[in-house]
Design a protein around this motif. Structure first.
Motif, PDB file in Angstrom:
ATOM      1  N   ALA A  21     -16.599   0.329 -14.283  1.00  0.00           N
ATOM      2  CA  ALA A  21     -16.975   0.386 -12.871  1.00  0.00           C
ATOM      3  C   ALA A  21     -15.912   1.071 -12.019  1.00  0.00           C
ATOM      4  O   ALA A  21     -16.196   1.497 -10.895  1.00  0.00           O
ATOM      5  CB  ALA A  21     -17.227  -1.022 -12.344  1.00  0.00           C
ATOM      6  N   GLY A  22     -14.686   1.183 -12.534  1.00  0.00           N
ATOM      7  CA  GLY A  22     -13.622   1.801 -11.769  1.00  0.00           C
ATOM      8  C   GLY A  22     -12.286   1.616 -12.450  1.00  0.00           C
ATOM      9  O   GLY A  22     -12.169   0.933 -13.469  1.00  0.00           O
ATOM     10  N   VAL A  23     -11.268   2.234 -11.862  1.00  0.00           N
ATOM     11  CA  VAL A  23      -9.899   2.133 -12.373  1.00  0.00           C
ATOM     12  C   VAL A  23      -9.025   1.611 -11.247  1.00  0.00           C
ATOM     13  O   VAL A  23      -8.942   2.233 -10.177  1.00  0.00           O
ATOM     14  CB  VAL A  23      -9.365   3.493 -12.864  1.00  0.00           C
ATOM     15  CG1 VAL A  23      -7.955   3.337 -13.418  1.00  0.00           C
ATOM     16  CG2 VAL A  23     -10.286   4.091 -13.909  1.00  0.00           C
ATOM     17  N   ALA A  24      -8.385   0.480 -11.492  1.00  0.00           N
ATOM     18  CA  ALA A  24      -7.438  -0.060 -10.510  1.00  0.00           C
ATOM     19  C   ALA A  24      -6.119   0.688 -10.662  1.00  0.00           C
ATOM     20  O   ALA A  24      -5.552   0.753 -11.751  1.00  0.00           O
ATOM     21  CB  ALA A  24      -7.240  -1.548 -10.740  1.00  0.00           C
ATOM     22  N   THR A  25      -5.636   1.252  -9.558  1.00  0.00           N
ATOM     23  CA  THR A  25      -4.392   2.024  -9.593  1.00  0.00           C
ATOM     24  C   THR A  25      -3.496   1.605  -8.428  1.00  0.00           C
ATOM     25  O   THR A  25      -3.911   0.846  -7.539  1.00  0.00           O
ATOM     26  CB  THR A  25      -4.659   3.535  -9.484  1.00  0.00           C
ATOM     27  OG1 THR A  25      -4.985   3.867  -8.117  1.00  0.00           O
ATOM     28  CG2 THR A  25      -5.806   3.968 -10.395  1.00  0.00           C
ATOM     29  N   SER A  26      -2.292   2.140  -8.435  1.00  0.00           N
ATOM     30  CA  SER A  26      -1.360   1.871  -7.335  1.00  0.00           C
ATOM     31  C   SER A  26      -1.850   2.478  -6.028  1.00  0.00           C
ATOM     32  O   SER A  26      -1.362   2.126  -4.948  1.00  0.00           O
ATOM     33  CB  SER A  26       0.015   2.435  -7.683  1.00  0.00           C
ATOM     34  OG  SER A  26      -0.066   3.835  -7.941  1.00  0.00           O
ATOM     35  N   ALA A  27      -2.830   3.376  -6.093  1.00  0.00           N
ATOM     36  CA  ALA A  27      -3.402   3.992  -4.895  1.00  0.00           C
ATOM     37  C   ALA A  27      -4.764   3.398  -4.547  1.00  0.00           C
ATOM     38  O   ALA A  27      -5.484   3.951  -3.723  1.00  0.00           O
ATOM     39  CB  ALA A  27      -3.527   5.501  -5.103  1.00  0.00           C
ATOM     40  N   GLY A  28      -5.117   2.285  -5.193  1.00  0.00           N
ATOM     41  CA  GLY A  28      -6.399   1.659  -4.959  1.00  0.00           C
ATOM     42  C   GLY A  28      -7.358   1.903  -6.116  1.00  0.00           C
ATOM     43  O   GLY A  28      -6.992   2.451  -7.148  1.00  0.00           O
ATOM     44  N   VAL A  29      -8.605   1.509  -5.934  1.00  0.00           N
ATOM     45  CA  VAL A  29      -9.608   1.647  -6.986  1.00  0.00           C
ATOM     46  C   VAL A  29     -10.212   3.053  -6.930  1.00  0.00           C
ATOM     47  O   VAL A  29     -10.649   3.518  -5.879  1.00  0.00           O
ATOM     48  CB  VAL A  29     -10.713   0.591  -6.830  1.00  0.00           C
ATOM     49  CG1 VAL A  29     -11.810   0.823  -7.875  1.00  0.00           C
ATOM     50  CG2 VAL A  29     -10.134  -0.812  -6.974  1.00  0.00           C
TER      51      VAL A  29
END
Length: 421
Positions: A235-243
């Motif tokens: 559904a998405g990738v959680a990153t340091s810049a948000g999803v």
């Protein structure tokens, strides 16, 4: 289709390029400030389809014991309390049979050959420059026993139609004139004339520019934290810049791929095997290698890259540590100065290490997963540069619903469901 490519090394960037060329909207995500700053940064520089062999092979366990006892041995094991390390080593040992070696090599050579052809086509299309040379690889043998032991390798080269030359001492000097000064140390050689060389870091950064012209976006200095999934899809990738969200996701994170996938219940036996290199300014062009010389005794590759010599080698199983050990530089220094004593200026050498993403059987892992929109392009080991363009092209074809030019069935993650895992 909107695609997120996770990883900005040579595999990730080539994948992004071919996806964009296929009409997809592509974003590359990487934690570094630029592309190709980790394992793709200072590798040995070889594009060597003919040298594409699994590390796991018949006789390797016995050789490994000898290597561990050598002063300048090509293998180092630094034991850790890491179950993944010991499981990977056990799986590698299980692949050290003649039958499994033959199967695994048969999966690697077609991809490597195809990749070199893709690289040549890409070079023609883009006029990309990366200190490239097309002068072959010389596998150099210091002992007659090494010359006498190449029959099995030659049989495989014949099987796949890979051109080769078996050379005596004078033939080796003919291919690499600077070796004349150390002719007495040479027993013979195996030359692969269609192999190439080039700076992987330079190539990747240049290709990233071409990819950007095709619309590829680069989200750099962005740490990938985890994949967000439901029962059947990402559904998405959680990153340091948000999803970050897309229609499809490609994991091309090298040694870190297994970490990202494990929480999803996807297990791939990709583990880091550290390699080292030195990059040395050329002191005397006539005393430097013409292309790549593989010093078989130490498993060290010595490659000419423009006005530099790249010397790469060592297989160090030590987890995810990138610590630089001076003893490993001493091995690289020794191989260079022993064969090309006047070729490079060691005073100006830079020392580097990178984590090669190795599978225990040898071939990379390319293709779909049980999550319908999650795809893998990882586990290339020492051959990421050799296999990059072919792997990127194949993955783009698979994701686009096209049949690749080569059969990739045996490169899928599903091969680890059988006894060769």
């Amino acid at each position: 289709m909107k695609v997120l490519v996770l990883g900005g090394g040579v595999i990730g960037v080539t994948t992004a390029y071919y996806l964009a060329r296929s009409g997809h909207e592509v974003t590359v995500v990487d934690r570094q400030a630029a592309t190709a700053l980790e394992t793709s940064f200072a590798n040995a520089g070889e594009v060597s389809p003919g040298y594409s062999s699994p590390w796991a092979g018949p006789g390797v366990p016995v050789k490994a014991v000898k290597w561990l006892l050598m002063k300048h041995g090509p293998l180092v094991v630094r034991p850790k309390l890491d179950p993944a390390m010991w499981l990977w080593l056990a799986k590698m040992l299980r692949n050290c049979t003649s039958a499994r070696y033959a199967v695994n090599k048969s999966r690697m050579i077609p991809l490597a050959e195809y990749s070199r052809d893709c690289l040549r086509a890409l070079r023609a299309e883009t006029a990309i420059r990366y200190d490239e040379r097309s002068r072959g690889t010389l596998q150099l043998f210091r002992k007659q026993a090494q010359v006498d032991g190449i029959a099995d390798d030659i049989a495989v080269l014949k099987q796949y139609g890979v051109p080769y030359e078996v050379l005596d001492r004078d033939g080796c000097v003919g291919a690499e004139p600077a070796l004349a000064a150390v002719k007495h140390k040479i027993a013979g050689g195996l030359r692969l004339p269609q192999d190439e060389t080039g700076d992987c870091h330079m190539f990747t950064q240049a290709l990233a520019v071409h990819a950007a012209k095709l619309g590829v976006q680069f989200r750099l200095e962005t740490t990938i934290e985890r994949l967000m999934a439901d029962a059947t899809a990402i559904a998405g990738v959680a990153t340091s810049a948000g999803v970050l969200r897309a229609d499809a996701y490609v994991v091309a994170l090298g040694s870190w791929s297994s970490h990202l996938l494990r929480p999803l219940g996807i297990s791939i036996p990709v583990y880091p095997v550290k390699g080292y290199s030195i990059t040395v300014p050329i002191a005397d062009p006539d005393a430097a290698p013409v292309s790549t010389v593989m010093d078989e005794s130490y498993k060290v590759a010595i490659t000419r890259l423009g006005d530099r010599i790249r010397v790469g080698g060592t297989a160090e199983v030590s987890g995810y540590s990138n610590k630089l050990h001076p003893a490993r530089q001493a091995t690289l220094d020794h191989s260079l100065t022993d064969l090309f004593p006047r070729g490079g200026d060691l005073v100006g050498a830079t020392f580097w290490s990178g984590l090669r993403p190795m599978t225990p059987d040898g071939p990379p892992v390319i293709g779909a997963t049980r999550y319908g929109n999650l795809h893998l392009n990882t586990g290339h080991g020492t051959l990421g540069w050799t296999m990059a363009c072919g792997s990127g092209r194949v993955l783009a074809d698979l994701l686009s619903g096209r049949k690749p030019d080569i059969d990739t069935t045996a490169l899928a993650i599903t091969r680890y469901d059988n006894r060769f895992g």
